[in-house]
Design a protein around this motif. Structure first.
Motif, PDB file in Angstrom:
ATOM      1  N   VAL A 188       9.092 -10.988  11.124  1.00 18.84           N
ATOM      2  CA  VAL A 188       9.108 -10.000  10.040  1.00 18.84           C
ATOM      3  C   VAL A 188       9.444 -10.675   8.715  1.00 18.84           C
ATOM      4  N   THR A 189      10.425 -11.563   8.721  1.00 19.64           N
ATOM      5  CA  THR A 189      10.808 -12.275   7.503  1.00 19.64           C
ATOM      6  C   THR A 189       9.648 -13.104   6.971  1.00 19.64           C
ATOM      7  N   GLN A 247       7.165 -10.772   5.394  1.00 15.44           N
ATOM      8  CA  GLN A 247       7.681 -10.293   4.116  1.00 15.44           C
ATOM      9  C   GLN A 247       7.547 -11.371   3.039  1.00 15.44           C
ATOM     10  N   SER A 262       4.061 -11.471   1.747  1.00 10.52           N
ATOM     11  CA  SER A 262       3.613 -10.261   1.064  1.00 10.52           C
ATOM     12  C   SER A 262       3.735 -10.449  -0.444  1.00 10.52           C
ATOM     13  N   HIS A 300      -0.265  -8.601   4.848  1.00  3.97           N
ATOM     14  CA  HIS A 300       1.014  -8.769   5.531  1.00  3.97           C
ATOM     15  C   HIS A 300       1.909  -7.542   5.340  1.00  3.97           C
ATOM     16  N   ALA A 301       1.989  -7.065   4.093  1.00  6.02           N
ATOM     17  CA  ALA A 301       2.810  -5.883   3.802  1.00  6.02           C
ATOM     18  C   ALA A 301       2.248  -4.640   4.485  1.00  6.02           C
ATOM     19  N   LEU A 310       3.106  -4.708   8.239  1.00  6.85           N
ATOM     20  CA  LEU A 310       4.502  -4.334   8.491  1.00  6.85           C
ATOM     21  C   LEU A 310       4.722  -2.841   8.279  1.00  6.85           C
ATOM     22  N   GLN A 311       4.094  -2.273   7.253  1.00  3.77           N
ATOM     23  CA  GLN A 311       4.245  -0.835   7.010  1.00  3.77           C
ATOM     24  C   GLN A 311       3.595  -0.027   8.129  1.00  3.77           C
ATOM     25  N   SER A 353      14.607   0.372   6.290  1.00  3.73           N
ATOM     26  CA  SER A 353      13.843  -0.830   5.958  1.00  3.73           C
ATOM     27  C   SER A 353      13.928  -1.796   7.130  1.00  3.73           C
ATOM     28  N   TRP A 354      13.030  -2.788   7.134  1.00  4.09           N
ATOM     29  CA  TRP A 354      13.061  -3.786   8.204  1.00  4.09           C
ATOM     30  C   TRP A 354      14.410  -4.487   8.239  1.00  4.09           C
ATOM     31  N   LYS A 355      14.954  -4.785   7.069  1.00  2.00           N
ATOM     32  CA  LYS A 355      16.238  -5.491   7.009  1.00  2.00           C
ATOM     33  C   LYS A 355      17.321  -4.684   7.723  1.00  2.00           C
TER      34      LYS A 355
END
Length: 128
Positions: free
Chosen positions: A49-50, A53, A56, A63-64, A67-68, A79-81
């Motif tokens: 994920v990092t 991100q 992105s 990429h973004a 993930l969305q 959020s992913w974080k």
């Protein structure tokens, strides 16, 4: 009541259908559908994920978007974080869910975007 697989399939279908199938971004997105699961398996969900991100450039980058769309498929509110700041058992469960959902993204990338695993997308430089 819908099964989790049904939810994953529906969200993946909607995400991929929202793309312009003939665009370069859609082709790159299709490649990411094939590559993300292997990144998760080899590096772990947090690093995968990092990495996405970091790649992105904006919210419309492949990429973004991936993930969305994955967040939508999993029904994640944070959020992913925030989602990845969890204990080991929950992290493993989330990783399994991501891998399970990613199967549907790969299937629809092959069926709708016509991207087979191992084929190169146009202007692929900088995808991974």
């Amino acid at each position: 009541m819908k099964s989790s697989q049904h939810e994953y399939a529906q969200a993946a279908f909607e995400g991929i259908k929202s793309l312009d199938e003939d665009s370069v971004a859609a082709q790159q997105y299709g490649q990411l559908c094939h590559r993300f699961p292997s990144l998760v398996l080899t590096n772990g969900l947090r690093l995968a994920v990092t990495f996405f991100q970091a790649k992105s450039k904006n919210v419309e980058s492949p990429h973004a978007l991936y993930l969305q769309h994955m967040r939508n498929a999993l029904g994640l509110d944070k959020s992913w974080k925030e989602e990845l700041e969890i204990q080991n058992a929950d992290y493993l469960h989330l990783s399994r869910r991501v891998l399970s959902a990613s199967v549907w993204f790969k299937r629809y990338a092959e069926a709708i975007l016509k991207i087979e695993q191992g084929t190169d997308a146009p202007e692929q430089e900088g995808i991974l």
